[in-house]
Design a protein around this motif. Structure first.
Motif, PDB file in Angstrom:
ATOM      1  N   GLY A 171     -17.726 -12.823  65.507  1.00 28.67           N
ATOM      2  CA  GLY A 171     -18.928 -12.211  66.074  1.00 28.67           C
ATOM      3  C   GLY A 171     -20.218 -12.690  65.459  1.00 28.67           C
ATOM      4  O   GLY A 171     -21.091 -11.891  65.118  1.00 28.67           O
ATOM      5  N   ASN A 208     -16.671 -17.532  67.632  1.00 28.12           N
ATOM      6  CA  ASN A 208     -17.520 -16.366  67.890  1.00 28.12           C
ATOM      7  C   ASN A 208     -16.702 -15.140  68.268  1.00 28.12           C
ATOM      8  O   ASN A 208     -17.037 -14.007  67.896  1.00 28.12           O
ATOM      9  CB  ASN A 208     -18.535 -16.685  68.989  1.00 28.12           C
ATOM     10  CG  ASN A 208     -19.665 -15.674  69.033  1.00 28.12           C
ATOM     11  OD1 ASN A 208     -20.128 -15.201  67.991  1.00 28.12           O
ATOM     12  ND2 ASN A 208     -20.104 -15.333  70.234  1.00 28.12           N
ATOM     13  N   GLN A 209     -15.601 -15.360  68.996  1.00 30.19           N
ATOM     14  CA  GLN A 209     -14.717 -14.240  69.320  1.00 30.19           C
ATOM     15  C   GLN A 209     -14.073 -13.671  68.063  1.00 30.19           C
ATOM     16  O   GLN A 209     -13.838 -12.469  67.961  1.00 30.19           O
ATOM     17  CB  GLN A 209     -13.634 -14.698  70.298  1.00 30.19           C
ATOM     18  CG  GLN A 209     -14.139 -14.948  71.716  1.00 30.19           C
ATOM     19  CD  GLN A 209     -13.063 -15.515  72.624  1.00 30.19           C
ATOM     20  OE1 GLN A 209     -12.160 -16.245  72.188  1.00 30.19           O
ATOM     21  NE2 GLN A 209     -13.140 -15.197  73.908  1.00 30.19           N
ATOM     22  N   GLN A 210     -13.822 -14.527  67.087  1.00 30.46           N
ATOM     23  CA  GLN A 210     -13.136 -14.106  65.868  1.00 30.46           C
ATOM     24  C   GLN A 210     -14.056 -13.367  64.898  1.00 30.46           C
ATOM     25  O   GLN A 210     -13.663 -12.354  64.303  1.00 30.46           O
ATOM     26  CB  GLN A 210     -12.522 -15.328  65.175  1.00 30.46           C
ATOM     27  CG  GLN A 210     -11.374 -15.966  65.955  1.00 30.46           C
ATOM     28  CD  GLN A 210     -10.918 -17.278  65.338  1.00 30.46           C
ATOM     29  OE1 GLN A 210     -11.617 -17.867  64.492  1.00 30.46           O
ATOM     30  NE2 GLN A 210      -9.747 -17.748  65.745  1.00 30.46           N
ATOM     31  N   THR A 233     -24.949 -13.158  69.342  1.00 32.43           N
ATOM     32  CA  THR A 233     -25.134 -12.167  70.397  1.00 32.43           C
ATOM     33  C   THR A 233     -25.782 -12.870  71.590  1.00 32.43           C
ATOM     34  O   THR A 233     -26.208 -14.031  71.484  1.00 32.43           O
ATOM     35  CB  THR A 233     -26.033 -11.008  69.940  1.00 32.43           C
ATOM     36  OG1 THR A 233     -27.384 -11.502  69.782  1.00 32.43           O
ATOM     37  CG2 THR A 233     -25.543 -10.416  68.628  1.00 32.43           C
ATOM     38  N   ASN A 234     -25.900 -12.175  72.713  1.00 36.25           N
ATOM     39  CA  ASN A 234     -26.547 -12.772  73.883  1.00 36.25           C
ATOM     40  C   ASN A 234     -28.004 -13.136  73.618  1.00 36.25           C
ATOM     41  O   ASN A 234     -28.553 -14.031  74.260  1.00 36.25           O
ATOM     42  CB  ASN A 234     -26.472 -11.814  75.076  1.00 36.25           C
ATOM     43  CG  ASN A 234     -25.078 -11.741  75.667  1.00 36.25           C
ATOM     44  OD1 ASN A 234     -24.396 -12.748  75.830  1.00 36.25           O
ATOM     45  ND2 ASN A 234     -24.637 -10.525  75.997  1.00 36.25           N
ATOM     46  N   ASP A 251     -17.270 -13.303  78.931  1.00 32.17           N
ATOM     47  CA  ASP A 251     -16.670 -12.118  79.541  1.00 32.17           C
ATOM     48  C   ASP A 251     -16.246 -12.378  80.986  1.00 32.17           C
ATOM     49  O   ASP A 251     -15.297 -11.754  81.476  1.00 32.17           O
ATOM     50  CB  ASP A 251     -17.666 -10.957  79.505  1.00 32.17           C
ATOM     51  CG  ASP A 251     -17.877 -10.407  78.098  1.00 32.17           C
ATOM     52  OD1 ASP A 251     -17.011 -10.646  77.232  1.00 32.17           O
ATOM     53  OD2 ASP A 251     -18.912  -9.743  77.875  1.00 32.17           O
ATOM     54  N   ASN A 276     -16.688 -21.057  70.790  1.00 36.55           N
ATOM     55  CA  ASN A 276     -16.396 -19.876  71.599  1.00 36.55           C
ATOM     56  C   ASN A 276     -15.279 -19.060  70.949  1.00 36.55           C
ATOM     57  O   ASN A 276     -15.326 -17.826  70.916  1.00 36.55           O
ATOM     58  CB  ASN A 276     -16.001 -20.294  73.015  1.00 36.55           C
ATOM     59  CG  ASN A 276     -17.169 -20.885  73.768  1.00 36.55           C
ATOM     60  OD1 ASN A 276     -18.230 -20.291  73.838  1.00 36.55           O
ATOM     61  ND2 ASN A 276     -16.973 -22.082  74.312  1.00 36.55           N
ATOM     62  N   LEU A 310     -22.108 -14.789  75.297  1.00 36.77           N
ATOM     63  CA  LEU A 310     -21.011 -13.812  75.293  1.00 36.77           C
ATOM     64  C   LEU A 310     -20.764 -13.255  76.684  1.00 36.77           C
ATOM     65  O   LEU A 310     -19.611 -13.065  77.088  1.00 36.77           O
ATOM     66  CB  LEU A 310     -21.330 -12.670  74.326  1.00 36.77           C
ATOM     67  CG  LEU A 310     -21.073 -12.914  72.845  1.00 36.77           C
ATOM     68  CD1 LEU A 310     -22.072 -13.901  72.259  1.00 36.77           C
ATOM     69  CD2 LEU A 310     -21.114 -11.600  72.075  1.00 36.77           C
TER      70      LEU A 310
END
Length: 345
Positions: A304, A300-302, A307-308, A270, A297, A266
Motif C-alpha cells: 500500500g 502496491n497491493q502488498q 493512493t489514487n 479495482d 502493481n 488503484l
C-alpha cells in the motif's frame, strides 16, 4: 491516338492527385508538431544527442509509463551516477529494441531499465508509436532497417502516405481549433474540464514533471481499464521476441537488464479482473530472458505504498507518486543488481 491521349491525361491526373495528397500530408504533419507530447519527446532526444559519448551509467527505456515514473535526477543524486530517460509515447518492444541500438551507438550504460507495460505487449504492430520514434530519431539508416524488418507490408504503404500516417494528430488538432473558433465567434462555452491545480512540463534528462491529479471521470465512466480480464490477455509473440532481442543485446554490450512494470492507479486495478494472470505471464517472460523483474502493481497491493492521489490520470503517476516509487526502486536496485550492489559493500 485516342488511347495515347487517354494515357497522358490519366498520368497527369494521377500526378496531380499524388501532389495534392502529399500536400495534405504535409498539413497533417504540421498539425502533429503542435502536440505537446511530441514536443516533450523532441526535447528528450535533442538533449540525449547532446550528451558526451559514454557518459551514461543507466538508461530507462519504454512507454510513457517510463518517462512518467523514473526521474533520473533522483537516481543520479543517490548513486552518484549519470542516467537518462528515453521513454517515448506508447513505445512497443520493437521500438525499445531499435532505440537501444541507437543508444549503444554513443553510450555504454551499465544498467538498462526496460519499462514493460503489458498493454503494449499484446500488439503485433502499432504505427503511431513507431512514427513518434521516427520523428526524433537522427539515424536514417536505422529508420530504414526498422521499416524493412518490422513494418508489415500494409503498414509500410500507410507510412509513406502522410495523410494516413498523421491523421490521428491532425483530426485531434483540427477538432480543438474548430472548438476554439466556435467559442470565439458565437460565445459558446464548452464544458470546462478541471484538473487539480498544478502543471506539467519537460524538466531534465528526459523526465516529464507533473503534479496534477486525476479527473473525476477517471474514477468511473472514463477509466480505460473497465472490463479488462487478465484471463483473456496474451503476450504477442513478435513483441516477446523483441524482449529476447533486447536481453541478448544487453548481454552482448555488457549491460545488466532490469524489467519493471510501472503502477497504474488503484481505482484502475479495482476494475481489472485476474491481474495475477497478467503478472504471471510477465514474470515468466522476464525469467526466460534472465532479467530481474519488479511489478509495482503487485508491490502496491502488498504494501500500500500509493493512493489514487499519487496519479495524474488512471494510468500514470504524478510527481508525488514518482518520489515514492523511485525511492523504493532505488533500494530494490541496490539489493537486486550487481552494479548497484557495490553501494552496500
Amino acid at each position: 491516338m485516342k488511347k495515347k491521349s487517354f494515357i497522358i491525361k490519366f498520368l497527369i491526373y494521377a500526378i496531380c492527385v499524388v501532389v495534392l495528397f502529399q500536400q495534405m500530408g504535409l498539413r497533417y504533419q504540421e498539425a502533429a508538431s503542435h502536440n505537446i507530447i511530441n514536443a516533450f519527446t523532441q526535447k528528450r532526444f535533442e538533449d540525449f544527442y547532446a550528451l558526451p559519448q559514454n557518459s551514461l551509467n543507466m538508461v530507462f527505456i519504454g512507454s510513457s509509463h517510463s518517462y512518467c515514473t523514473f526521474d533520473p535526477e533522483l537516481f543520479d543524486n543517490h548513486f552518484a551516477i549519470s542516467s537518462y530517460q528515453m521513454g517515448t509515447p506508447l513505445q512497443h518492444l520493437d521500438t525499445s529494441y531499435y532505440e537501444l541500438l541507437e543508444i549503444y551507438r554513443t553510450q555504454t550504460p551499465d544498467v538498462v531499465v526496460l519499462e514493460t507495460y503489458w498493454d503494449v505487449l499484446d500488439d503485433r504492430f502499432e504505427m503511431k508509436q513507431a512514427n513518434s520514434f521516427f520523428e526524433v530519431l537522427q539515424n536514417e539508416e536505422l529508420k530504414k532497417e526498422y521499416i524493412q524488418k518490422v513494418f508489415p507490408l500494409s503498414e509500410k504503404i500507410k507510412y509513406y502516405l502522410l495523410p494516413i500516417r498523421f491523421q490521428q494528430d491532425y483530426f485531434a488538432y483540427e477538432a480543438n481549433e474548430i472548438s476554439k473558433k466556435i467559442e470565439q465567434t458565437y460565445g459558446v462555452q464548452k464544458k470546462k474540464i478541471q484538473y487539480q491545480e498544478g502543471e506539467e512540463y519537460y524538466r531534465s534528462k528526459g523526465y516529464v514533471y507533473c503534479n496534477m491529479g486525476m479527473l473525476p471521470g477517471e474514477y468511473n465512466e472514463t477509466n480505460q481499464f473497465r472490463g479488462l480480464d487478465g484471463k483473456n490477455w496474451e503476450i504477442d509473440e513478435t513483441q516477446a521476441g523483441y524482449v529476447k532481442k533486447i536481453a541478448a543485446l544487453c548481454k552482448q554490450k555488457g549491460s545488466e537488464l532490469v524489467m519493471v512494470t510501472a503502477p497504474i492507479a488503484l481505482v484502475s486495478m479495482d476494475y481489472i479482473q485476474n491481474y495475477d494472470k497478467i503478472h504471471q505471464k510477465m514474470a515468466a517472460l522476464a525469467e526466460e530472458v534472465h532479467a530481474n523483474y519488479i511489478d509495482y502493481n503487485v508491490i502496491n497491493q502488498q504494501i500500500g505504498m500509493l493512493t489514487n492521489e499519487n496519479f495524474r490520470d488512471d494510468a500514470h503517476l504524478n510527481d508525488s507518486g514518482v518520489q515514492i516509487v523511485d525511492r523504493h526502486f532505488i533500494n530494490w536496485l541496490t539489493e537486486n543488481t550487481s552494479f548497484f550492489a557495490k553501494d552496500r559493500q
